[in-house]
Design an enzyme around this catalytic site. Structure first.
Site, mmCIF file in Angstrom:
data_model
loop_
_atom_site.group_PDB
_atom_site.id
_atom_site.type_symbol
_atom_site.label_atom_id
_atom_site.label_comp_id
_atom_site.label_asym_id
_atom_site.label_seq_id
_atom_site.Cartn_x
_atom_site.Cartn_y
_atom_site.Cartn_z
ATOM 1 N N ASP A 67 0.822 -1.213 0.000
ATOM 2 C CA ASP A 67 0.000 0.000 0.000
ATOM 3 C C ASP A 67 0.851 1.255 0.000
ATOM 4 O O ASP A 67 2.074 1.189 0.161
ATOM 5 C CB ASP A 67 -0.960 -0.005 1.208
ATOM 6 C CG ASP A 67 -0.268 -0.372 2.506
ATOM 7 O OD1 ASP A 67 0.977 -0.301 2.557
ATOM 8 O OD2 ASP A 67 -0.966 -0.727 3.464
ATOM 9 N N ASN A 136 -7.062 -2.576 14.456
ATOM 10 C CA ASN A 136 -8.456 -2.833 14.086
ATOM 11 C C ASN A 136 -8.603 -4.041 13.151
ATOM 12 O O ASN A 136 -9.659 -4.262 12.584
ATOM 13 C CB ASN A 136 -9.057 -1.584 13.417
ATOM 14 C CG ASN A 136 -8.348 -1.220 12.121
ATOM 15 O OD1 ASN A 136 -7.424 -1.905 11.698
ATOM 16 N ND2 ASN A 136 -8.789 -0.145 11.481
ATOM 17 N N HIS A 138 -6.964 -4.499 10.290
ATOM 18 C CA HIS A 138 -6.736 -4.293 8.853
ATOM 19 C C HIS A 138 -5.490 -5.028 8.375
ATOM 20 O O HIS A 138 -4.559 -5.269 9.142
ATOM 21 C CB HIS A 138 -6.696 -2.800 8.486
ATOM 22 C CG HIS A 138 -5.465 -2.057 8.896
ATOM 23 N ND1 HIS A 138 -5.412 -0.683 8.941
ATOM 24 C CD2 HIS A 138 -4.235 -2.473 9.274
ATOM 25 C CE1 HIS A 138 -4.215 -0.302 9.316
ATOM 26 N NE2 HIS A 138 -3.474 -1.361 9.533
ATOM 27 N N GLU A 143 -9.489 -1.823 5.444
ATOM 28 C CA GLU A 143 -10.022 -1.456 6.751
ATOM 29 C C GLU A 143 -11.349 -2.165 7.017
ATOM 30 O O GLU A 143 -12.055 -2.540 6.068
ATOM 31 C CB GLU A 143 -10.275 0.062 6.769
ATOM 32 C CG GLU A 143 -9.025 0.915 6.543
ATOM 33 C CD GLU A 143 -8.228 1.152 7.811
ATOM 34 O OE1 GLU A 143 -8.036 0.190 8.588
ATOM 35 O OE2 GLU A 143 -7.786 2.285 8.026
HETATM 36 P P1 PGA Z 1 2.522 -1.386 12.636
HETATM 37 O O1 PGA Z 1 1.380 -1.372 11.561
HETATM 38 O O2 PGA Z 1 3.498 -2.432 12.217
HETATM 39 O O3 PGA Z 1 3.147 0.010 12.563
HETATM 40 O O4 PGA Z 1 1.883 -1.671 13.942
HETATM 41 C C1 PGA Z 1 0.838 -2.584 11.132
HETATM 42 C C2 PGA Z 1 -0.361 -2.308 10.261
HETATM 43 O O5 PGA Z 1 -1.008 -1.258 10.442
HETATM 44 O O6 PGA Z 1 -0.669 -3.142 9.406
#
Ligand code: PGA
Length: 240
Positions: A67, A136, A138, A143
């Site tokens: 992404d 959450n 995702h 999302e």
């Molecule tokens: P993070 O993000 O590794 O910074 O916790 C993971 C994600 O949002 O997929």
């Protein structure tokens, strides 16, 4: 789903680097699906060390990232292109022309996303997809929503994700509200998936995924339909 519970972040990073490294060793011209965020940084550091030690060769490896924020310039130090260059690509012997990140300044984001899915397919598909998980649930920027989108697409970030990512920006107001993300279909088409999970704040999302039930409120749960997923988590994430 295979689960490795590691003592801490370092052990998780080492284990994940061994797994990704083994794919590169078996198939030197493999296609890696890569993720950003704090979680995979230790794994990228370890992979770069293995490259320097002469144990891993990235000369023929191709990469596609999950992404990118939208809109954002690749030179912005918060862009995922910048993140990947700094945390991995600049530290290994990869040909930058073989590294792909969705273009955060594409004039036509829908066309950019459609071309990205075609490019992944033309490259032969993803041999191993690295994933993190949001608080959450995702994966990429897929999302929680009433309907999940299968193909790569432009999406809006949820308040939860904006707040979680604000730590990288001066304030939550500076976090881009949109992103381009690989959809769930190209993620699920990856031959192998490895998910890295670290920290107590991921516990609830991880437990939902491991429960086996599939729900749109936690998009990671769709991984229960894939037949080659390895979850590498630390004790904080597993025990909460
Ligand atoms: P993070 O993000 O590794 O910074 O916790 C993971 C994600 O949002 O997929």
């Amino acid at each position: 789903m295979k689960l490795y519970i590691c003592k801490d972040y370092n052990e998780m990073s080492e284990k994940a680097a061994q797994i990704v490294g083994s794919v590169i060793t078996l198939k030197p011209d493999c296609v890696l699906g890569l993720a950003t965020g704090s979680t995979p940084v230790g794994m990228y550091t370890r992979l770069a060390e293995m490259n320097k030690e002469g144990k891993l060769d990235f000369a023929e490896v191709k990469t596609y990232n999950l992404d990118e924020y939208y809109p954002i310039k690749p030179t912005n130090d918060q862009s995922y292109r910048y993140f990947m260059d700094k945390n991995l690509f600049d530290n290994i012997n990869i040909d930058k022309a073989n590294t792909h990140v969705l273009n955060g300044e594409a004039a036509d984001p829908e066309a950019e996303c459609a071309a990205y899915d075609k490019a992944v397919e033309a490259a032969g598909g993803i041999d191993i997809q690295v994933l993190g998980i949001g608080n959450n649930g995702h994966i990429g920027f897929n999302e929680p929503a009433d309907k999940l989108v299968s193909e790569t697409h432009k999406t809006s970030l949820t308040e939860s994700t904006i707040n979680a990512n604000a730590r990288f920006f001066e304030s939550a107001n500076d976090v881009p509200r949109h992103a381009l993300t690989m959809g769930l279909a190209p993620i699920m088409k990856a031959k192998k998936i490895i998910m890295l999970v670290s920290g107590k704040n991921k516990h609830a999302a991880l437990m939902e995924m491991l429960s086996g039930a599939i729900t749109v409120t936690n998009p990671s749960t769709v991984l229960n339909l894939h037949n080659d997923v390895t979850v590498v988590c630390d004790e904080d994430a597993y025990n909460g």
